[in-house]
Design a protein around this motif. Sequence first.
Motif, mmCIF file in Angstrom:
data_model
loop_
_atom_site.group_PDB
_atom_site.id
_atom_site.type_symbol
_atom_site.label_atom_id
_atom_site.label_comp_id
_atom_site.label_asym_id
_atom_site.label_seq_id
_atom_site.Cartn_x
_atom_site.Cartn_y
_atom_site.Cartn_z
ATOM 1 N N ASN A 89 30.293 -67.029 -16.474
ATOM 2 C CA ASN A 89 29.358 -66.843 -17.585
ATOM 3 C C ASN A 89 28.500 -65.606 -17.359
ATOM 4 O O ASN A 89 28.276 -64.802 -18.267
ATOM 5 N N VAL A 90 28.016 -65.440 -16.146
ATOM 6 C CA VAL A 90 27.165 -64.295 -15.821
ATOM 7 C C VAL A 90 27.950 -62.984 -15.932
ATOM 8 O O VAL A 90 27.409 -61.964 -16.354
ATOM 9 N N ILE A 91 29.221 -63.022 -15.586
ATOM 10 C CA ILE A 91 30.059 -61.828 -15.739
ATOM 11 C C ILE A 91 30.159 -61.458 -17.220
ATOM 12 O O ILE A 91 30.064 -60.281 -17.589
ATOM 13 N N GLN A 92 30.331 -62.468 -18.073
ATOM 14 C CA GLN A 92 30.357 -62.193 -19.513
ATOM 15 C C GLN A 92 29.021 -61.665 -19.998
ATOM 16 O O GLN A 92 28.969 -60.782 -20.863
ATOM 17 N N TYR A 93 27.922 -62.172 -19.441
ATOM 18 C CA TYR A 93 26.604 -61.674 -19.833
ATOM 19 C C TYR A 93 26.464 -60.189 -19.494
ATOM 20 O O TYR A 93 25.858 -59.422 -20.251
ATOM 21 N N LYS B 257 22.177 -61.603 -0.074
ATOM 22 C CA LYS B 257 21.044 -62.426 -0.484
ATOM 23 C C LYS B 257 21.457 -63.489 -1.506
ATOM 24 O O LYS B 257 22.464 -63.346 -2.202
ATOM 25 N N GLY B 258 20.645 -64.538 -1.617
ATOM 26 C CA GLY B 258 20.865 -65.549 -2.644
ATOM 27 C C GLY B 258 21.691 -66.729 -2.180
ATOM 28 O O GLY B 258 22.200 -66.761 -1.052
ATOM 29 N N ASP B 259 21.832 -67.704 -3.065
ATOM 30 C CA ASP B 259 22.646 -68.876 -2.761
ATOM 31 C C ASP B 259 24.126 -68.520 -2.940
ATOM 32 O O ASP B 259 24.483 -67.377 -3.238
ATOM 33 N N VAL B 260 24.987 -69.515 -2.764
ATOM 34 C CA VAL B 260 26.433 -69.274 -2.845
ATOM 35 C C VAL B 260 26.823 -68.702 -4.203
ATOM 36 O O VAL B 260 27.605 -67.742 -4.293
ATOM 37 N N ALA B 261 26.261 -69.279 -5.286
ATOM 38 C CA ALA B 261 26.601 -68.824 -6.638
ATOM 39 C C ALA B 261 26.222 -67.361 -6.834
ATOM 40 O O ALA B 261 27.004 -66.570 -7.393
ATOM 41 N N HIS B 262 25.034 -66.967 -6.370
ATOM 42 C CA HIS B 262 24.586 -65.587 -6.577
ATOM 43 C C HIS B 262 25.379 -64.601 -5.711
ATOM 44 O O HIS B 262 25.611 -63.454 -6.123
ATOM 45 N N ARG B 263 25.802 -65.034 -4.541
ATOM 46 C CA ARG B 263 26.640 -64.148 -3.727
ATOM 47 C C ARG B 263 28.005 -63.939 -4.386
ATOM 48 O O ARG B 263 28.570 -62.837 -4.346
ATOM 49 N N LYS B 264 28.522 -64.989 -5.040
ATOM 50 C CA LYS B 264 29.781 -64.853 -5.770
ATOM 51 C C LYS B 264 29.601 -63.954 -7.002
ATOM 52 O O LYS B 264 30.487 -63.162 -7.339
ATOM 53 N N MET B 265 28.458 -64.097 -7.682
ATOM 54 C CA MET B 265 28.164 -63.219 -8.826
ATOM 55 C C MET B 265 28.134 -61.763 -8.372
ATOM 56 O O MET B 265 28.689 -60.880 -9.035
ATOM 57 N N TYR B 266 27.485 -61.528 -7.244
ATOM 58 C CA TYR B 266 27.392 -60.170 -6.707
ATOM 59 C C TYR B 266 28.787 -59.602 -6.411
ATOM 60 O O TYR B 266 29.091 -58.454 -6.761
ATOM 61 N N ASP C 87 18.697 -51.045 -16.396
ATOM 62 C CA ASP C 87 18.711 -51.063 -17.863
ATOM 63 C C ASP C 87 19.050 -52.449 -18.401
ATOM 64 O O ASP C 87 18.570 -52.845 -19.465
ATOM 65 N N VAL C 88 19.900 -53.168 -17.664
ATOM 66 C CA VAL C 88 20.283 -54.529 -18.033
ATOM 67 C C VAL C 88 20.126 -55.421 -16.806
ATOM 68 O O VAL C 88 20.794 -55.196 -15.788
ATOM 69 N N ALA C 89 19.233 -56.401 -16.885
ATOM 70 C CA ALA C 89 19.061 -57.365 -15.808
ATOM 71 C C ALA C 89 19.867 -58.607 -16.159
ATOM 72 O O ALA C 89 19.622 -59.255 -17.178
ATOM 73 N N VAL C 90 20.842 -58.943 -15.323
ATOM 74 C CA VAL C 90 21.750 -60.059 -15.594
ATOM 75 C C VAL C 90 21.358 -61.237 -14.715
ATOM 76 O O VAL C 90 21.052 -61.077 -13.533
ATOM 77 N N THR C 91 21.402 -62.441 -15.292
ATOM 78 C CA THR C 91 21.031 -63.623 -14.543
ATOM 79 C C THR C 91 21.469 -64.880 -15.288
ATOM 80 O O THR C 91 21.933 -64.807 -16.425
ATOM 81 N N ASP C 92 21.316 -66.024 -14.635
ATOM 82 C CA ASP C 92 21.534 -67.304 -15.310
ATOM 83 C C ASP C 92 20.308 -67.619 -16.163
ATOM 84 O O ASP C 92 19.228 -67.046 -15.976
ATOM 85 N N GLY C 93 20.452 -68.549 -17.106
ATOM 86 C CA GLY C 93 19.397 -68.838 -18.052
ATOM 87 C C GLY C 93 18.148 -69.427 -17.425
ATOM 88 O O GLY C 93 17.034 -69.169 -17.890
ATOM 89 N N PHE C 94 18.287 -70.197 -16.346
ATOM 90 C CA PHE C 94 17.120 -70.778 -15.696
ATOM 91 C C PHE C 94 16.269 -69.684 -15.070
ATOM 92 O O PHE C 94 15.059 -69.609 -15.300
ATOM 93 N N THR C 95 16.893 -68.824 -14.275
ATOM 94 C CA THR C 95 16.172 -67.734 -13.619
ATOM 95 C C THR C 95 15.607 -66.769 -14.650
ATOM 96 O O THR C 95 14.463 -66.321 -14.537
ATOM 97 N N GLY C 96 16.411 -66.455 -15.661
ATOM 98 C CA GLY C 96 15.982 -65.498 -16.675
ATOM 99 C C GLY C 96 14.782 -65.978 -17.447
ATOM 100 O O GLY C 96 13.841 -65.216 -17.704
#
Length: 339
Positions: free
Chosen positions: A152-156, A186-195, A224-233
């Motif tokens: 989802n974050v990749i699509q964002y 940095k970050g949890d498992v999900a954020h490291r995978k997003m990175y 210019d574009v900050a990408v994140t999940d909806g909770f963090t955002g």
Amino acid sequence: MIKIAIDAMGGDYAPQAIVEGVELARDASHNDVEYILFGDQRKIEPLVKSMQNLRIVHAPEVIEMDDEPVRAVKKKKQASLVLAARAVRAGEADLLLSAGNTGALMVAGLLIIGRMKGIERPGLIVTLPVIQNDQGFTMIDAGANADAKVENVIQYARLGKIYSQQVRNQANPRIGLINNGTEADKGDVAHRKMYEALSALGEAGELNFIGNVEARDLLNNVTDVAVTDGFTGNAALKGIEGSALTVVNMIKDSIKQGGLREKLGGLLLKPALKRIAKKMDYTRYGGSVLLGLKAPVIKTHGNSNAKTIFYALQNAEEVATSDLVAGIATQFHAKQQQD
């Protein structure tokens, strides 16, 4: 002609603030725009100064702020929000704007207007100020999906790039992932995978990915574009808005409660303080756009006044004239074919 469907009964100060904001936008617009107000005709008509480029569609029901979103959209079939969404689905309007119940707006967008092919979960994109310039930056997702997956974050990130290119005229926007540090690990498992996934797209030349960014640096033009999940955002968005208001109010209170020296200093600094207050006024940057639907849906604050609605409608015009939906459809269709 651009046609904007407006939920005139949504928001804390509806319908008065909505009508006033619409008339401000109409009088300032350089485009051929029709503003379609959906709501209680008996309450709206007395507030309208001129019917030029305005049309009222009577809606006898209202979705309240505390209504359960799915139930409200399904049960209140004559609600202003529901009828406005149906008008967009039928092609009678180009986009939808509401200051009402956020959850109900998202449900109406998904169930009535419909999700675009290739988009798994639409995301809210919002524009916020930066210190260095008047262009600001965008953040996605600003609260549509708290439990977003890596894909989802990749699509964002892709949606954010298209929005920046077509609406904000940025040829190659910088994409940054909001994290609790700038280092790659940095970050949890999900954020490291997003990175890792965003880095791969950066190396392939699809995105201008600059790595992790911290929330404290967002107002310093770090991306210019900050990408994140909806909770963090959503948490970051509310933190920025709250901090901006608090700092401005603290300065005002210090001057008012201070002695002669503070008041003289405040008088000398008044032009500069006004510029700062204007730059940090998040209402000037329009509403949040729900990207990934078959037509744009714009959400503005529930406590929106006429000025906030005015800026949100200006943003709506920019989105409508940018052919954003066609751009997203083309690029995501091409991506599906590649995959």
